[in-house]
Design an enzyme around this catalytic site. Structure first.
Site, mmCIF file in Angstrom:
data_model
loop_
_atom_site.group_PDB
_atom_site.id
_atom_site.type_symbol
_atom_site.label_atom_id
_atom_site.label_comp_id
_atom_site.label_asym_id
_atom_site.label_seq_id
_atom_site.Cartn_x
_atom_site.Cartn_y
_atom_site.Cartn_z
ATOM 1 N N ILE A 1 6.627 4.839 1.158
ATOM 2 C CA ILE A 1 7.177 4.786 -0.197
ATOM 3 C C ILE A 1 6.090 4.956 -1.258
ATOM 4 O O ILE A 1 6.373 5.182 -2.434
ATOM 5 C CB ILE A 1 7.936 3.449 -0.353
ATOM 6 N N GLY A 2 4.823 4.798 -0.821
ATOM 7 C CA GLY A 2 3.714 4.940 -1.770
ATOM 8 C C GLY A 2 2.787 3.741 -1.830
ATOM 9 O O GLY A 2 1.935 3.662 -2.721
ATOM 10 N N LYS A 3 2.894 2.808 -0.879
ATOM 11 C CA LYS A 3 2.029 1.605 -0.908
ATOM 12 C C LYS A 3 0.558 1.983 -0.893
ATOM 13 O O LYS A 3 -0.240 1.468 -1.673
ATOM 14 C CB LYS A 3 2.311 0.677 0.291
ATOM 15 N N LYS B 1 -6.056 -2.961 5.064
ATOM 16 C CA LYS B 1 -4.792 -2.573 5.706
ATOM 17 C C LYS B 1 -4.899 -3.144 7.115
ATOM 18 O O LYS B 1 -5.225 -2.421 8.081
ATOM 19 C CB LYS B 1 -4.652 -1.039 5.721
ATOM 20 N N ASP C 1 -3.911 5.626 6.422
ATOM 21 C CA ASP C 1 -3.992 4.582 5.382
ATOM 22 C C ASP C 1 -5.418 4.048 5.282
ATOM 23 O O ASP C 1 -5.966 3.899 4.183
ATOM 24 C CB ASP C 1 -3.049 3.421 5.726
ATOM 25 N N GLY D 1 0.636 -4.334 3.031
ATOM 26 C CA GLY D 1 1.512 -4.732 4.134
ATOM 27 C C GLY D 1 1.921 -3.537 4.975
ATOM 28 O O GLY D 1 1.269 -2.482 4.944
#
Ligand SMILES: Nc1ncnc2c1ncn2[C@@H]1O[C@H](COP(=O)(O)OP(=O)(O)OP(=O)(O)O)[C@@H](O)[C@H]1O
Ligand SMILES: [Mg+2]
Length: 223
Positions: free
Chosen positions: A16-18, A40, A58, A126
């Site tokens: 979603i864009g975290k 992360k 990430d 998260g």
């Protein structure tokens, strides 16, 4: 809004864009002279370090935002639990015949929070959405509650994003989590503007909402 010493970056959903928003926040804080550590701890879909696509993981993107070179030590310090399969951590771990203990995860995060300097901000990204499973028994919400951190919720602007974001806001509130705000990361091909989505989330959720445009910076009205 005053900057808390540590923040948990939660998602209204997965992909979603975290990471995009966390990296943008890292750059924004560093530009203001603030020291930042972005973590992360549970990272799925991570290729080996020598793989050219590692930089897009990430972990790779968060290290790049911090100007930290990709070394085995740096990668372990950011993402001690890395899994090759792009699945929820409990499933990804099982694929590799590994298991993940919730107490180890919480203990590792607490240790990193405890060693942060007074002028340093710790950001913990998260996994997936607010209640995505992290172990057989625990979800990301259990993880967030165990750490007792305020949360920054990342939403998209796709059709349906408003309900997903508001449901996540209500869930976090019901569980006593302090919400520092919602960042709406503009979704590709969304049928409405991110302003429309952000205004609806702010109005119905009674929460501060900022917009992160495609390729854009972290909004000045959040943290
Ligand atoms: N505002 C934005 N501008 C440009 N690209 C974006 C933006 N938000 C997200 N993306 C892109 O969309 C994809 C998914 O975003 P990202 O990886 O940040 O999601 P995530 O919530 O961290 O996913 P995961 O649940 O896998 O951790 C990435 O390729 C990312 O670069
Ligand atoms: Mg991510």
């Amino acid at each position: 809004m005053p900057l808390p010493p540590a923040l948990f970056i939660a998602g209204a959903g997965t992909e979603i864009g975290k990471t995009y928003v966390t990296a943008a926040l890292v750059r924004s804080l560093r530009a203001k002279g603030r020291r930042v550590r972005a973590l992360k701890p549970l990272a799925s879909g991570v290729p080996p370090l020598h793989d050219p696509t590692f930089a897009e993981s990430d972990t790779g993107r968060l290290l790049a935002a911090q100007d930290i070179a990709i070394t085995p030590v740096a990668v372990d310090a950011c993402s001690p639990w890395r899994f090759a399969a792009p699945l929820a951590p409990d499933l990804a771990a099982a694929r590799e015949g590994r298991s993940l203990a919730f107490d180890d995860l919480v203990g590792w995060c607490r240790a990193r929070l405890g060693e942060a300097e007074a002028d340093e901000t710790v950001l913990i990204e998260g996994v997936g959405g607010v209640m995505s499973p992290v172990t057989d028994a625990a979800t990301g919400l259990d993880w967030l509650k165990a750490l007792g951190l305020p949360a920054l919720l990342v939403s998209g602007s796709y059709l349906g994003a408003i309900s997903h974001a508001l449901t996540a806001v209500e869930t976090l509130r019901a569980h006593g989590v302090t919400l520092s705000g919602v960042a709406v990361s503009e979704s590709e091909g969304a049928p409405t503007s991110p302003e429309t989505v952000a205004a609806a989330i702010a109005r119905h959720g009674g929460v501060t909402v900022g917009i992160v445009r495609r390729g854009g910076d972290f909004p000045g009205n959040l943290v």
